[in-house]
Design an enzyme around this catalytic site. Sequence first.
Site, PDB file in Angstrom:
ATOM      1  N   ARG A 183       0.812  -1.220   0.000  1.00 30.00           N
ATOM      2  CA  ARG A 183       0.000   0.000   0.000  1.00 30.00           C
ATOM      3  C   ARG A 183       0.842   1.266   0.000  1.00 30.00           C
ATOM      4  NH1 ARG A 183      -2.488  -0.228   6.166  1.00 30.00           N
ATOM      5  NH2 ARG A 183      -0.556   0.285   7.276  1.00 30.00           N
TER       6      ARG A 183
ATOM      7  N   GLY B 120       3.792  -6.648   8.201  1.00 34.90           N
ATOM      8  CA  GLY B 120       4.749  -5.835   8.956  1.00 34.90           C
ATOM      9  C   GLY B 120       4.253  -5.283  10.271  1.00 34.90           C
ATOM     10  N   SER B 121       4.825  -4.149  10.654  1.00 29.67           N
ATOM     11  CA  SER B 121       4.510  -3.548  11.951  1.00 29.67           C
ATOM     12  C   SER B 121       4.381  -2.033  11.824  1.00 29.67           C
ATOM     13  CB  SER B 121       5.603  -3.881  12.976  1.00 29.67           C
ATOM     14  OG  SER B 121       6.850  -3.357  12.568  1.00 29.67           O
TER      15      SER B 121
ATOM     16  N   GLY C 127      14.808   3.888  20.692  1.00 27.98           N
ATOM     17  CA  GLY C 127      14.992   5.062  21.542  1.00 27.98           C
ATOM     18  C   GLY C 127      16.448   5.368  21.808  1.00 27.98           C
TER      19      GLY C 127
ATOM     20  N   GLU D 157      12.467   5.573  30.556  1.00 27.10           N
ATOM     21  CA  GLU D 157      12.279   4.131  30.360  1.00 27.10           C
ATOM     22  C   GLU D 157      11.609   3.541  31.583  1.00 27.10           C
ATOM     23  OE1 GLU D 157      11.707   0.608  29.612  1.00 27.10           O
ATOM     24  OE2 GLU D 157      12.699   1.606  27.930  1.00 27.10           O
TER      25      GLU D 157
ATOM     26  N   GLY E 133       8.315   0.989  21.130  1.00 21.06           N
ATOM     27  CA  GLY E 133       8.196  -0.280  20.427  1.00 21.06           C
ATOM     28  C   GLY E 133       7.248  -0.224  19.245  1.00 21.06           C
TER      29      GLY E 133
ATOM     30  N   HIS F  88      16.396  -8.623   9.068  1.00 18.93           N
ATOM     31  CA  HIS F  88      17.060  -9.841   8.607  1.00 18.93           C
ATOM     32  C   HIS F  88      16.318 -11.098   9.055  1.00 18.93           C
ATOM     33  CE1 HIS F  88      19.175  -8.043  12.072  1.00 18.93           C
ATOM     34  NE2 HIS F  88      19.358  -9.263  12.532  1.00 18.93           N
TER      35      HIS F  88
ATOM     36  N   HIS G 192      45.790  -9.102  12.286  1.00 14.23           N
ATOM     37  CA  HIS G 192      46.261  -8.053  13.200  1.00 14.23           C
ATOM     38  C   HIS G 192      46.714  -6.841  12.388  1.00 14.23           C
ATOM     39  CE1 HIS G 192      48.227  -6.323  16.715  1.00 14.23           C
ATOM     40  NE2 HIS G 192      49.282  -6.092  15.958  1.00 14.23           N
TER      41      HIS G 192
END
Length: 458
Positions: A39, A143-144, A182, A200, A264, A313, A437
């Site tokens: 969409r 999705g979200s 955040g 938090e 979230g 991922h 190294h």
Amino acid sequence: MVTETATEFDVLILGGGSAGYAAAIRASHHGLSVGIIERDKLGGVCLHYGCIPTKAYLHAAEVADSARASEKFGVKATFESIDMAAVRDYKDKIVDGKFKGLQGLLKMRKVTTISGNGRLVSENQIDVDGTVYTGKHIILASGSVSNTMGLTISDKILTSTEALQLDYTPKSAIVLGGGVIGSEFASAWNSYGMDVTIIEGLDTLVPNEDPAIIKQLTRNFRKAGIKSNLGVFFEKVEETSDGVKVTLADGKEFEADICLVATGRKANTENMGYEDVNIPMDGAHVATNDRLHTGVGDIYAIGDIVKGKQLAHRGYQHGHFVIEEIMGNNPLKVEDRNIPGVTFTTPEIISVGMTEPVAQEEFGSDNVETVEYNLAGNGKSTIIGTSGIVKMIRQKHGPIVGVHAIGDRISEQIGEAQLIVNWEAYPEDVAHFIHAHPTQNESLGEAAMILNGFPLHA
């Protein structure tokens, strides 16, 4: 997006984000006809409003920090200011380029893109703004969305989407939520010169990380001037004449120019027709079996709508998995525990496998061994001026079950870290690898050598 005229497909996918387009590409590899419904824009949140644009902002922050610290390295550079509109343009250019590339890739793979609002209407049909499309196999990948906690989003109360469109640099900001999103914004904004306070409700920042990593990040944030108020949830957010005011449950008040709501994300499953077709739900999430099948028809669900880690991922891997499942190839299950994660704060965090408390709960405290290798002993880390640690966790007399690290640029070490955990390597396996190294990669070898009982630079 180009809309084609075909309405029947081998695979029909609802959602063109990371999970959906990964499934489309893998299906095309197998010669299946594919329709993908989106969409907004192909690439979804990750490409347009999440992973890619936020990391562009964080790179700009890194450049600002480098300019401020230049004399430490014998370079006389000066930092003047952040041009937020120019940072936004830089971000947009990157996103636009990736977007065009993705569109071209799907076109090359002969994937049909369908623009519009999709709604599941039967076990093999999705209605898109009045046109019905049919798929032998249906994949739900919607999705979200940001969890706004009921707050009204405005030009002062923002989600990450609005924050990425700012064309000015506020003097101060309150960040609601000390998780990955955040903390990343707090880190970037602090580097931009903003006065940042994180609110938090839980007792720690980045609460899903190992305690040793949390302790180090908290110390670094405090040293950088990022303030935090932990252990008390906010009660209300109000706009004032010159900014915002946040009131906590204990009555404490904080004021700033803007407030970022980073509490979230929630599964985007409302009004998608899932319940009407009897798709099993677990709250807002789609409930699937361990093969990502919904138990209805030939319908699968992937990505953020399936409860678990909300990572692009993970979505890619889900997309690949379900197509291989459809093809009857019996693919390996995608286990959330061993999916690598990176938090791109300053300093960066990597994490894969079990944290120490999780390992102790699983195996018992006496059956867990841990080591912490301090990056002070790593030549490359000293050269770039970062502190930090690499922590490895093993089952006693068994494999390494967790790798966690914090430090500037440590994100590039997540590749070997996930191989160590996912291949169930023992400390002696890793200790015998040769790590070039001077690189930060050596720090993984050093931690394994300590676990193996034969440290070199520790």
